[in-house]
Design a protein around this motif. Structure first.
Motif, PDB file in Angstrom:
ATOM      1  N   ARG A 103       0.840  -1.204   0.000  1.00 22.76           N
ATOM      2  CA  ARG A 103       0.000   0.000   0.000  1.00 22.76           C
ATOM      3  C   ARG A 103       0.869   1.246   0.000  1.00 22.76           C
ATOM      4  NH1 ARG A 103      -2.301  -3.372   3.697  1.00 22.76           N
ATOM      5  NH2 ARG A 103      -1.104  -2.406   5.385  1.00 22.76           N
ATOM      6  N   THR A 104       0.272   2.363  -0.434  1.00 22.66           N
ATOM      7  CA  THR A 104       0.943   3.661  -0.384  1.00 22.66           C
ATOM      8  C   THR A 104       0.001   4.671   0.246  1.00 22.66           C
ATOM      9  OG1 THR A 104       2.238   3.202  -2.377  1.00 22.66           O
ATOM     10  CG2 THR A 104       2.012   5.510  -1.714  1.00 22.66           C
ATOM     11  N   ALA A 105       0.483   5.367   1.261  1.00 26.60           N
ATOM     12  CA  ALA A 105      -0.292   6.419   1.915  1.00 26.60           C
ATOM     13  C   ALA A 105       0.254   7.770   1.483  1.00 26.60           C
ATOM     14  CB  ALA A 105      -0.200   6.287   3.434  1.00 26.60           C
ATOM     15  N   ILE A 106      -0.623   8.660   1.084  1.00 22.91           N
ATOM     16  CA  ILE A 106      -0.235  10.020   0.721  1.00 22.91           C
ATOM     17  C   ILE A 106      -0.270  10.874   1.986  1.00 22.91           C
ATOM     18  CG2 ILE A 106      -0.714  12.006  -0.731  1.00 22.91           C
ATOM     19  CD1 ILE A 106       0.091   9.441  -2.227  1.00 22.91           C
ATOM     20  N   LEU A 107       0.850  11.499   2.296  1.00 22.59           N
ATOM     21  CA  LEU A 107       0.955  12.339   3.484  1.00 22.59           C
ATOM     22  C   LEU A 107       0.776  13.804   3.104  1.00 22.59           C
ATOM     23  CD1 LEU A 107       4.055  10.727   5.241  1.00 22.59           C
ATOM     24  CD2 LEU A 107       1.659  10.550   5.961  1.00 22.59           C
ATOM     25  N   THR A 108      -0.288  14.413   3.595  1.00 23.68           N
ATOM     26  CA  THR A 108      -0.522  15.843   3.448  1.00 23.68           C
ATOM     27  C   THR A 108      -0.577  16.443   4.857  1.00 23.68           C
ATOM     28  OG1 THR A 108      -2.907  15.448   3.415  1.00 23.68           O
ATOM     29  CG2 THR A 108      -1.783  15.575   1.280  1.00 23.68           C
ATOM     30  N   PRO A 109      -0.435  17.767   4.995  1.00 29.91           N
ATOM     31  CA  PRO A 109      -0.429  18.355   6.341  1.00 29.91           C
ATOM     32  C   PRO A 109      -1.627  17.931   7.177  1.00 29.91           C
ATOM     33  CG  PRO A 109       0.304  19.971   4.751  1.00 29.91           C
ATOM     34  CD  PRO A 109      -0.147  18.787   3.953  1.00 29.91           C
ATOM     35  N   GLY A 110      -1.355  17.468   8.381  1.00 27.22           N
ATOM     36  CA  GLY A 110      -2.396  16.995   9.289  1.00 27.22           C
ATOM     37  C   GLY A 110      -2.665  15.512   9.198  1.00 27.22           C
ATOM     38  N   THR A 111      -1.971  14.820   8.281  1.00 26.74           N
ATOM     39  CA  THR A 111      -2.185  13.385   8.070  1.00 26.74           C
ATOM     40  C   THR A 111      -1.048  12.586   8.700  1.00 26.74           C
ATOM     41  OG1 THR A 111      -3.348  13.788   5.998  1.00 26.74           O
ATOM     42  CG2 THR A 111      -2.450  11.588   6.307  1.00 26.74           C
ATOM     43  N   MET A 112      -1.372  11.382   9.191  1.00 27.13           N
ATOM     44  CA  MET A 112      -0.342  10.503   9.725  1.00 27.13           C
ATOM     45  C   MET A 112      -0.464   9.126   9.096  1.00 27.13           C
ATOM     46  SD  MET A 112      -1.686   9.502  13.594  1.00 27.13           S
ATOM     47  CE  MET A 112      -0.314   8.396  13.920  1.00 27.13           C
ATOM     48  N   ALA A 113       0.640   8.377   9.115  1.00 26.42           N
ATOM     49  CA  ALA A 113       0.635   6.991   8.624  1.00 26.42           C
ATOM     50  C   ALA A 113       1.685   6.198   9.384  1.00 26.42           C
ATOM     51  CB  ALA A 113       0.913   6.948   7.123  1.00 26.42           C
ATOM     52  N   PHE A 114       1.381   4.916   9.598  1.00 28.38           N
ATOM     53  CA  PHE A 114       2.291   4.021  10.316  1.00 28.38           C
ATOM     54  C   PHE A 114       3.159   3.221   9.353  1.00 28.38           C
ATOM     55  CE2 PHE A 114      -1.252   4.448  13.337  1.00 28.38           C
ATOM     56  CZ  PHE A 114      -0.559   4.707  14.519  1.00 28.38           C
ATOM     57  N   LEU A 154      -4.229   8.513   7.808  1.00 26.22           N
ATOM     58  CA  LEU A 154      -5.220   8.881   8.815  1.00 26.22           C
ATOM     59  C   LEU A 154      -5.202  10.400   8.927  1.00 26.22           C
ATOM     60  CD1 LEU A 154      -4.354   6.288  11.609  1.00 26.22           C
ATOM     61  CD2 LEU A 154      -5.976   6.050   9.730  1.00 26.22           C
ATOM     62  N   GLY A 155      -6.249  11.040   8.439  1.00 23.44           N
ATOM     63  CA  GLY A 155      -6.255  12.499   8.375  1.00 23.44           C
ATOM     64  C   GLY A 155      -7.230  13.138   9.337  1.00 23.44           C
ATOM     65  N   PRO A 156      -7.440  14.449   9.207  1.00 18.52           N
ATOM     66  CA  PRO A 156      -8.406  15.163  10.046  1.00 18.52           C
ATOM     67  C   PRO A 156      -9.784  14.512   9.955  1.00 18.52           C
ATOM     68  CG  PRO A 156      -7.058  16.707   8.806  1.00 18.52           C
ATOM     69  CD  PRO A 156      -6.741  15.343   8.266  1.00 18.52           C
ATOM     70  N   GLY A 157     -10.489  14.474  11.077  1.00 18.21           N
ATOM     71  CA  GLY A 157     -11.798  13.841  11.110  1.00 18.21           C
ATOM     72  C   GLY A 157     -11.747  12.369  11.464  1.00 18.21           C
ATOM     73  N   THR A 158     -10.551  11.819  11.656  1.00 15.39           N
ATOM     74  CA  THR A 158     -10.375  10.429  12.079  1.00 15.39           C
ATOM     75  C   THR A 158      -9.624  10.440  13.414  1.00 15.39           C
ATOM     76  OG1 THR A 158      -8.172  10.022  11.146  1.00 15.39           O
ATOM     77  CG2 THR A 158     -10.061   9.837   9.641  1.00 15.39           C
ATOM     78  N   GLY A 190      -1.317   4.266  24.726  1.00 15.59           N
ATOM     79  CA  GLY A 190      -2.703   3.874  24.480  1.00 15.59           C
ATOM     80  C   GLY A 190      -3.292   4.568  23.273  1.00 15.59           C
ATOM     81  N   LEU A 191      -3.006   5.861  23.129  1.00 13.69           N
ATOM     82  CA  LEU A 191      -3.505   6.599  21.971  1.00 13.69           C
ATOM     83  C   LEU A 191      -2.925   6.060  20.667  1.00 13.69           C
ATOM     84  CD1 LEU A 191      -3.527  10.333  23.089  1.00 13.69           C
ATOM     85  CD2 LEU A 191      -5.481   8.963  22.372  1.00 13.69           C
ATOM     86  N   LEU A 192      -1.626   5.775  20.682  1.00 11.91           N
ATOM     87  CA  LEU A 192      -0.995   5.251  19.478  1.00 11.91           C
ATOM     88  C   LEU A 192      -1.600   3.891  19.121  1.00 11.91           C
ATOM     89  CD1 LEU A 192       1.229   6.571  17.759  1.00 11.91           C
ATOM     90  CD2 LEU A 192       2.839   4.994  18.804  1.00 11.91           C
ATOM     91  N   SER A 193      -1.859   3.074  20.130  1.00 11.57           N
ATOM     92  CA  SER A 193      -2.489   1.773  19.890  1.00 11.57           C
ATOM     93  C   SER A 193      -3.895   1.938  19.330  1.00 11.57           C
ATOM     94  CB  SER A 193      -2.543   0.967  21.190  1.00 11.57           C
ATOM     95  OG  SER A 193      -1.258   0.624  21.634  1.00 11.57           O
ATOM     96  N   ALA A 194      -4.634   2.928  19.847  1.00 16.17           N
ATOM     97  CA  ALA A 194      -5.987   3.170  19.347  1.00 16.17           C
ATOM     98  C   ALA A 194      -5.965   3.579  17.880  1.00 16.17           C
ATOM     99  CB  ALA A 194      -6.663   4.245  20.196  1.00 16.17           C
ATOM    100  N   ALA A 195      -5.038   4.483  17.513  1.00 11.19           N
ATOM    101  CA  ALA A 195      -4.934   4.914  16.118  1.00 11.19           C
ATOM    102  C   ALA A 195      -4.501   3.753  15.230  1.00 11.19           C
ATOM    103  CB  ALA A 195      -3.942   6.065  16.001  1.00 11.19           C
ATOM    104  N   ALA A 196      -3.572   2.933  15.725  1.00  9.17           N
ATOM    105  CA  ALA A 196      -3.124   1.773  14.951  1.00  9.17           C
ATOM    106  C   ALA A 196      -4.272   0.791  14.746  1.00  9.17           C
ATOM    107  CB  ALA A 196      -1.952   1.093  15.659  1.00  9.17           C
ATOM    108  N   SER A 197      -5.073   0.585  15.786  1.00 12.83           N
ATOM    109  CA  SER A 197      -6.221  -0.309  15.671  1.00 12.83           C
ATOM    110  C   SER A 197      -7.217   0.217  14.652  1.00 12.83           C
ATOM    111  CB  SER A 197      -6.903  -0.473  17.032  1.00 12.83           C
ATOM    112  OG  SER A 197      -6.047  -1.104  17.954  1.00 12.83           O
ATOM    113  N   TYR A 198      -7.434   1.525  14.669  1.00 11.97           N
ATOM    114  CA  TYR A 198      -8.335   2.125  13.687  1.00 11.97           C
ATOM    115  C   TYR A 198      -7.781   1.941  12.279  1.00 11.97           C
ATOM    116  CZ  TYR A 198     -10.955   5.647  11.113  1.00 11.97           C
ATOM    117  OH  TYR A 198     -11.734   6.284  10.178  1.00 11.97           O
ATOM    118  N   ALA A 199      -6.476   2.181  12.117  1.00 15.91           N
ATOM    119  CA  ALA A 199      -5.869   2.038  10.790  1.00 15.91           C
ATOM    120  C   ALA A 199      -6.030   0.623  10.265  1.00 15.91           C
ATOM    121  CB  ALA A 199      -4.389   2.411  10.845  1.00 15.91           C
ATOM    122  N   GLY A 200      -5.928  -0.355  11.160  1.00 17.98           N
ATOM    123  CA  GLY A 200      -6.077  -1.752  10.757  1.00 17.98           C
ATOM    124  C   GLY A 200      -7.505  -2.221  10.735  1.00 17.98           C
TER     125      GLY A 200
END
Length: 320
Positions: A103-114, A154-158, A190-200
């Protein structure tokens, strides 16, 4: 080769070497800060880059500002490393791409990817960029397999937007020398785990779900701390939870203690950032209903008056 003490605040810059040696030095910088990596510039123009690395417990935060480049983590480089890390790039300015696991994630300001250091990945930036990289040992996280969560934007609104905001604030506070921020390490994990769980697209484990809900509460407190009438009932309504849940998520002392901590944290930052500003104005902007109440709270927390705090941190005596 540049040296990075993972337990200490370290600043590295290509300005320390001649222009012709800048990119070679940059390769050494990113390998010393993160994991072993191969990198190439995307143009023949002079290259510049800097990294501000600060640890907060097991969490390593690195603010990266650099020119365009292509970075690779190969199987050979993985075999030469011993650590296993999950990393998250939080884009602050410019654009980039993270590629891993097909996969490829596009990183724009405010976006994160693992991305995961135990498998090949690529990072690509066509133009200058600015990002925050969060790096933690995989063993510290509440997840079993990262293959479904890497290279997903994972961008704004997520949840990624909220988690990104938290880590930006954590990096700013840690960079200014706030050692007490280590108490937030379990929350950060815990927050990082929550975001990772959401991403997956996984259901977060209870600790991760609680961390996500707690950040919603703390985020609301941060945004509205200037309101002297802010209370648990207001927070509960805004976050769509019960007052009992708000008190549980806020931690020891409840909303009042957390709100006082956040107000004083903001006040310390403003006292140093705006040395000519009167203390009364800062007190009001931080939600204290009287200047005398602010003085009492500030002295109880720091052992100093606001003026003494300014002087001891090199801001002089103006604005007192």
């Amino acid at each position: 080769m540049p040296s990075v003490d993972r337990r200490a605040h370290t600043r590295l810059s290509t300005a320390e070497v001649a222009a012709r040696e800048a990119f070679a030095y940059w390769r050494e910088m990113i390998c010393a800060t993160f994991v072993r990596l191969a990198a190439e510039p995307v143009s023949d123009a002079d290259f510049s880059g800097r990294i501000d690395h600060v640890p907060v417990g097991e969490v390593e935060l690195s603010t990266v500002v650099a020119c365009g480049q292509h970075v690779r983590r190969t199987r050979g480089l993985i075999a030469a490393d011993t650590g296993e890390f999950l990393l998250a790039s939080i884009q602050l300015r410019g654009e980039g791409r993270v590629g891993q696991d097909g996969r490829t994630a596009i990183l724009t300001p405010g976006t994160m990817a693992f991305y995961d250091s135990t498998r090949p990945y690529t990072l690509h930036f066509d133009q200058p960029f600015h990002q925050l990289v969060v790096q933690v040992p995989k063993s510290e996280l509440l997840l079993r397999d990262s293959r479904d969560l890497t290279a997903r934007a994972l961008g704004p609104g997520t949840p990624g937007g909220v988690v990104s905001s938290f880590f930006r604030s954590l990096a700013e506070g840690a960079g200014s020398g706030a050692a007490e921020l280590t108490v937030l390490v379990p929350h950060a994990m815990g927050l990082l785990s929550a975001a990772a769980s959401y991403a997956g697209r996984l259901a977060p484990a209870r600790p991760a779900a609680d961390a996500w809900a707690r950040e919603r509460v703390l985020g609301f407190l941060r945004r509205h701390l200037a309101d002297p009438a802010l209370d648990a009932e207001t927070v509960a309504r805004a976050c769509h939870v019960s007052r009992r849940t708000v008190y549980r998520l806020a931690g020891p002392g409840g909303v009042a203690v957390q709100l006082r901590r956040l107000r004083l944290e903001r006040a310390r930052a403003l006292l140093l950032a705006e040395p000519l500003r009167p203390v009364a104005g800062i007190a009001a902007d931080c939600g204290f209903d009287s200047e005398s109440g602010f003085y009492r709270a500030f002295r109880a927390a720091t052992g100093q008056t606001p003026a003494e705090y300014r002087r001891s941190h090199g801001s002089g005596t103006a604005g007192q």
